[in-house]
Write an enzyme that holds these catalytic residues in place. Sequence first.
Site, PDB file in Angstrom:
ATOM      1  N   ARG A  58      29.371  54.690  12.822  1.00  0.00           N
ATOM      2  CA  ARG A  58      30.148  53.361  12.875  1.00  0.00           C
ATOM      3  C   ARG A  58      31.186  53.678  13.007  1.00  0.00           C
ATOM      4  NH1 ARG A  58      31.732  51.357   8.776  1.00  0.00           N
ATOM      5  NH2 ARG A  58      29.851  51.812   7.430  1.00  0.00           N
ATOM      6  N   TYR A 111      35.281  30.776  28.971  1.00  0.00           N
ATOM      7  CA  TYR A 111      34.534  31.067  28.849  1.00  0.00           C
ATOM      8  C   TYR A 111      33.753  29.826  27.772  1.00  0.00           C
ATOM      9  CZ  TYR A 111      30.398  33.924  27.240  1.00  0.00           C
ATOM     10  OH  TYR A 111      29.015  34.031  27.509  1.00  0.00           O
ATOM     11  N   ASP A 183      42.068  38.482  28.957  1.00  0.00           N
ATOM     12  CA  ASP A 183      40.130  38.385  29.103  1.00  0.00           C
ATOM     13  C   ASP A 183      39.993  38.485  30.908  1.00  0.00           C
ATOM     14  OD1 ASP A 183      37.143  37.814  29.729  1.00  0.00           O
ATOM     15  OD2 ASP A 183      37.114  36.908  28.116  1.00  0.00           O
ATOM     16  N   LYS A 208      29.038  42.563  32.172  1.00  0.00           N
ATOM     17  CA  LYS A 208      29.392  42.179  33.430  1.00  0.00           C
ATOM     18  C   LYS A 208      29.802  43.171  34.394  1.00  0.00           C
ATOM     19  CE  LYS A 208      28.756  38.228  31.143  1.00  0.00           C
ATOM     20  NZ  LYS A 208      30.072  37.047  30.640  1.00  0.00           N
TER      21      LYS A 208
HETATM   22  C1  LIG Z   1      30.225  37.151  29.378  1.00  0.00           C
HETATM   23  C2  LIG Z   1      31.655  36.989  29.041  1.00  0.00           C
HETATM   24  C3  LIG Z   1      32.102  36.729  28.181  1.00  0.00           C
HETATM   25  C4  LIG Z   1      31.055  37.119  26.369  1.00  0.00           C
HETATM   26  O1  LIG Z   1      30.681  38.421  26.789  1.00  0.00           O
HETATM   27  P1  LIG Z   1      29.158  39.288  26.198  1.00  0.00           P
HETATM   28  O2  LIG Z   1      29.085  40.477  26.370  1.00  0.00           O
HETATM   29  O3  LIG Z   1      27.705  37.895  26.724  1.00  0.00           O
HETATM   30  O4  LIG Z   1      29.294  38.651  24.692  1.00  0.00           O
HETATM   31  C5  LIG Z   1      33.658  36.675  27.398  1.00  0.00           C
HETATM   32  N1  LIG Z   1      33.958  36.729  28.280  1.00  0.00           N
HETATM   33  C6  LIG Z   1      34.212  35.686  30.556  1.00  0.00           C
HETATM   34  C7  LIG Z   1      34.533  35.822  30.816  1.00  0.00           C
HETATM   35  C8  LIG Z   1      32.141  36.882  29.770  1.00  0.00           C
HETATM   36  O5  LIG Z   1      32.165  35.782  30.995  1.00  0.00           O
END
Ligand SMILES: *Cc1c(COP(=O)(O)O)cnc(C)c1O
Length: 389
Positions: A58, A111, A183, A208
Amino acid sequence: MSDEHNTPGAARSFETLAIHAGNTADPLTGAVVPPIYQVSTYKQDGVGGLRGGYEYSRSANPTRTALEENLAALEGGTRGLAFASGLAAEDCLLRTLLAPGDHVVIPDDAYGGTFRLFAKVVSRWGVEFSVADTSDPASVRAALTDRTKAIWVETPSNPLLGITDIAALADLARTAGAKLVVDNTFASPYLQQPLALGADVIVHSTTKYMGGHSDVVGGALITNDPALGEELAYHQNAMGAVAGPFDAWLVLRGIKTLAVRMDRHSENATKIAEMLTRHPRVTQVLYPGLPEHPGHEVAAKQMRAFGGMISFRVEGGEQAAVDVCNNAKLFTLGESLGGVESLIEHPGRMTHASVAGSALEVPADLVRLSVGIESADDLLADLRQALGD
Ligand SMILES: *Cc1c(COP(=O)(O)O)cnc(C)c1O
């Protein structure tokens, strides 16, 4: 063999760092790719005699360390941290930065999961937030209070592909004594480098584009502020939502092709956006690469290319948009984004169903594409038939 090319921050180009940063040859065998250290604990050479600092997975794991060093190098940060999901990374960041009574400005097209985290979870702990149009610095300035500790930005945004001027908001945040959080999931560090533009912390859903193959869920935080990096690392260990070794390995593997993938995603998306613009059944195309997009100039200034995400509105309203999604064959109907395979979805009923009725509600006739790296001709043909040509 010299490992100097693995040093984060060495003067190497992005493509080189993506492949080499953090990817030190395994000291035991010389394995060129970091092994999956599927292990929880480590033998100590006498009490407290840790080998390379590893004690319990961890706190740190060599496969995750490789990814974390790579992430820091790619974003130009001093510290990268890998989490079990993008939302786990966001949760860690918020609990590190905020205390009851603090205030955050979030985007009006955040998001959906980020919005839910603020609206349903963090707000229960006494953290307040305001929603602003972050593409307009005046709207953000008007939302600031004397308790504002962070300004949260997503650019390009999801699903409306809004563009925020990162450098302008960095100035605003500095004046307000708040941290600027970006983000960077939609752009990836190949297309956009928010820390160099003045941001304090980067958030990623590595699920992503970073992972890039729709086979892993993960998240990351990157900062160039060493003190904040220490605090985030402390909270990552204290709260424990770390990326497991196999997930870290998959993301590290995905990142090696990030640059070539993002080039192709952007090329394909540009061709598709141009086709949609001319299509008689399409009433609006939202893609920052189009000169008529309101954020085009800012995007051209802060991005290397415009990425693989497109949204568009279909003549005939909600049912027409749903029909286009259902008619697509090569574009897979599904949530998520950023993989090599193209996806199509209806945000109003799928990814953004949870924000219906809020300030973040999206148009009912909207279709969102995550344009993959297949042949552009095949993708164009599929969309044309889905639109009834
Ligand atoms: C998918 C996404 C998230 C969240 O991420 P997870 O891996 O699904 O928890 C946050 N911000 C954006 C822009 C996203 O596309």
